[in-house]
Scaffold this motif. Structure first.
Motif, PDB file in Angstrom:
ATOM      1  N   LYS A   1       0.842  -1.200   0.000  1.00 45.22           N
ATOM      2  CA  LYS A   1       0.000   0.000   0.000  1.00 45.22           C
ATOM      3  C   LYS A   1       0.877   1.251   0.000  1.00 45.22           C
ATOM      4  CE  LYS A   1      -4.258   1.671   1.902  1.00 45.22           C
ATOM      5  NZ  LYS A   1      -5.334   1.393   2.851  1.00 45.22           N
ATOM      6  N   GLY A   2       0.501   2.221  -0.812  1.00 41.25           N
ATOM      7  CA  GLY A   2       1.233   3.471  -0.901  1.00 41.25           C
ATOM      8  C   GLY A   2       2.217   3.524  -2.059  1.00 41.25           C
ATOM      9  N   MET A   3       2.372   2.427  -2.796  1.00 45.55           N
ATOM     10  CA  MET A   3       3.290   2.446  -3.946  1.00 45.55           C
ATOM     11  C   MET A   3       2.742   3.309  -5.083  1.00 45.55           C
ATOM     12  SD  MET A   3       5.351  -1.106  -4.039  1.00 45.55           S
ATOM     13  CE  MET A   3       6.362  -0.420  -5.302  1.00 45.55           C
ATOM     14  N   PHE A   4       1.410   3.380  -5.187  1.00 49.64           N
ATOM     15  CA  PHE A   4       0.766   4.230  -6.181  1.00 49.64           C
ATOM     16  C   PHE A   4       0.317   5.513  -5.493  1.00 49.64           C
ATOM     17  CE2 PHE A   4       0.174   0.004  -7.901  1.00 49.64           C
ATOM     18  CZ  PHE A   4       0.294   0.169  -9.279  1.00 49.64           C
ATOM     19  N   ARG A   5       0.572   6.629  -6.129  1.00 51.10           N
ATOM     20  CA  ARG A   5       0.046   7.894  -5.609  1.00 51.10           C
ATOM     21  C   ARG A   5      -1.435   7.981  -5.989  1.00 51.10           C
ATOM     22  NH1 ARG A   5       5.128   9.863  -8.168  1.00 51.10           N
ATOM     23  NH2 ARG A   5       6.643   9.993  -6.495  1.00 51.10           N
ATOM     24  N   SER A   6      -2.196   8.722  -5.229  1.00 49.33           N
ATOM     25  CA  SER A   6      -3.644   8.794  -5.483  1.00 49.33           C
ATOM     26  C   SER A   6      -3.943   9.358  -6.879  1.00 49.33           C
ATOM     27  CB  SER A   6      -4.356   9.591  -4.407  1.00 49.33           C
ATOM     28  OG  SER A   6      -3.830  10.897  -4.334  1.00 49.33           O
ATOM     29  N   TYR A   7      -3.199  10.358  -7.333  1.00 50.39           N
ATOM     30  CA  TYR A   7      -3.463  10.913  -8.666  1.00 50.39           C
ATOM     31  C   TYR A   7      -3.110   9.907  -9.754  1.00 50.39           C
ATOM     32  CZ  TYR A   7       1.466  11.946  -9.749  1.00 50.39           C
ATOM     33  OH  TYR A   7       2.797  11.855 -10.040  1.00 50.39           O
ATOM     34  N   GLN A   8      -2.086   9.060  -9.519  1.00 53.34           N
ATOM     35  CA  GLN A   8      -1.755   8.033 -10.496  1.00 53.34           C
ATOM     36  C   GLN A   8      -2.895   7.027 -10.619  1.00 53.34           C
ATOM     37  OE1 GLN A   8       1.900   6.698  -8.666  1.00 53.34           O
ATOM     38  NE2 GLN A   8       3.154   7.801 -10.160  1.00 53.34           N
ATOM     39  N   LYS A   9      -3.435   6.617  -9.486  1.00 53.24           N
ATOM     40  CA  LYS A   9      -4.550   5.670  -9.505  1.00 53.24           C
ATOM     41  C   LYS A   9      -5.748   6.257 -10.243  1.00 53.24           C
ATOM     42  CE  LYS A   9      -4.577   4.520  -5.038  1.00 53.24           C
ATOM     43  NZ  LYS A   9      -4.793   3.754  -3.797  1.00 53.24           N
ATOM     44  N   GLU A  10      -5.992   7.535 -10.019  1.00 54.83           N
ATOM     45  CA  GLU A  10      -7.108   8.209 -10.695  1.00 54.83           C
ATOM     46  C   GLU A  10      -6.894   8.228 -12.216  1.00 54.83           C
ATOM     47  OE1 GLU A  10     -10.693  10.549 -10.796  1.00 54.83           O
ATOM     48  OE2 GLU A  10      -9.773   9.435  -9.152  1.00 54.83           O
ATOM     49  N   ILE A  11      -5.713   8.610 -12.655  1.00 60.75           N
ATOM     50  CA  ILE A  11      -5.411   8.671 -14.091  1.00 60.75           C
ATOM     51  C   ILE A  11      -5.491   7.294 -14.726  1.00 60.75           C
ATOM     52  CG2 ILE A  11      -3.522   9.087 -15.730  1.00 60.75           C
ATOM     53  CD1 ILE A  11      -2.724  11.460 -13.834  1.00 60.75           C
ATOM     54  N   LEU A  12      -4.920   6.297 -14.061  1.00 63.34           N
ATOM     55  CA  LEU A  12      -4.900   4.948 -14.619  1.00 63.34           C
ATOM     56  C   LEU A  12      -6.288   4.314 -14.648  1.00 63.34           C
ATOM     57  CD1 LEU A  12      -1.642   3.737 -12.857  1.00 63.34           C
ATOM     58  CD2 LEU A  12      -1.901   4.268 -15.291  1.00 63.34           C
ATOM     59  N   SER A  13      -7.068   4.501 -13.609  1.00 57.76           N
ATOM     60  CA  SER A  13      -8.394   3.880 -13.575  1.00 57.76           C
ATOM     61  C   SER A  13      -9.377   4.588 -14.503  1.00 57.76           C
ATOM     62  CB  SER A  13      -8.939   3.829 -12.153  1.00 57.76           C
ATOM     63  OG  SER A  13      -9.106   5.115 -11.640  1.00 57.76           O
ATOM     64  N   ARG A  14      -9.154   5.862 -14.775  1.00 61.50           N
ATOM     65  CA  ARG A  14     -10.043   6.604 -15.687  1.00 61.50           C
ATOM     66  C   ARG A  14      -9.583   6.511 -17.136  1.00 61.50           C
ATOM     67  NH1 ARG A  14     -11.316  12.321 -13.870  1.00 61.50           N
ATOM     68  NH2 ARG A  14     -13.335  11.936 -14.802  1.00 61.50           N
ATOM     69  N   GLU A  15      -8.496   5.762 -17.373  1.00 61.88           N
ATOM     70  CA  GLU A  15      -7.971   5.523 -18.724  1.00 61.88           C
ATOM     71  C   GLU A  15      -7.602   6.824 -19.432  1.00 61.88           C
ATOM     72  OE1 GLU A  15     -10.223   2.592 -20.999  1.00 61.88           O
ATOM     73  OE2 GLU A  15     -11.225   2.000 -19.134  1.00 61.88           O
ATOM     74  N   LEU A  16      -6.972   7.736 -18.703  1.00 63.48           N
ATOM     75  CA  LEU A  16      -6.595   9.021 -19.277  1.00 63.48           C
ATOM     76  C   LEU A  16      -5.237   8.984 -19.970  1.00 63.48           C
ATOM     77  CD1 LEU A  16      -7.765  11.349 -16.356  1.00 63.48           C
ATOM     78  CD2 LEU A  16      -8.962  10.802 -18.501  1.00 63.48           C
TER      79      LEU A  16
END
Length: 194
Positions: free
Chosen positions: A11-26
């Motif tokens: 836990k914590g290896m991904f930053r919250s903004y990275q998770k948002e970008i990756l999950s939203r397929e941006l």
């Protein structure tokens, strides 16, 4: 790659903004991913439908190999516009997926830290040398030249990508022409990256 692949991280290896970008397929150089969080770890569930691992792509033509490399570099450069910076994620054959019909590349985003630019370029060179082996038995002067460009590492990734794209265009138009590989851009269009 069929369906989904799961990888578990601390836990914590991904930053919250990275998770948002990756999950939203941006950011189209990365395969879509959703996250399941637990107390001390999080599982990344990557959607890999439509992609095959590079190792399963089979034999490649020189133009296909160069299209794949060009697509990967282009996507990496575009990812920076979303603050997914080059050198902060893993680049290797194990995380590289290929769309067989277009030869576009996509990565399983894995947090990683390259200590320097040369280390990242060596990984890219290894990927390209693997592709070169898949073109064995065929003359691949443009791909050989592309590997040399990456190996020397004298330019930024944007210039390296531009030179490789020019080699890809030459390979498509004049497979036997190896002279002046970066002097004149051709007018051929390449499939849009994923």
């Amino acid at each position: 790659m069929n369906g989904y692949i799961e990888r578990t991280y601390r836990k914590g290896m991904f930053r919250s903004y990275q998770k948002e970008i990756l999950s939203r397929e941006l950011c189209d150089v990365f395969m879509p991913v959703n996250f399941i969080e637990r107390d001390t770890e999080e599982t990344a569930v990557y959607r890999v439908a439509g992609y095959v691992p590079l190792a399963a792509a089979g034999s490649l033509s020189e133009e296909q190999a160069l299209t794949l490399v060009s697509s990967l570099i282009e996507g990496m450069i575009r990812a920076e516009q979303h603050c997914i910076f080059i050198g902060e994620y893993r680049i290797c054959e194990e995380v590289l997926g290929v769309q067989p019909e277009s030869m576009n590349a996509a990565l399983l985003y894995q947090p990683w830290r390259y200590d320097n630019r040369e280390e990242l370029l060596r990984e890219l060179q290894r990927i390209m040398e693997g592709m070169k082996r898949r073109t064995e038995g065929r003359d691949s002067p443009h791909l050989r030249r592309a590997v040399e460009i990456v190996a020397t590492g004298r330019s930024g990734l944007d210039i390296i990508g531009h030179r490789i794209e020019m080699l890809r265009q030459k390979s498509a138009e004049h497979p036997a022409d190896t002279e002046n590989d970066t002097d004149q851009p051709s007018l051929s269009a390449r499939p849009k990256s994923i």
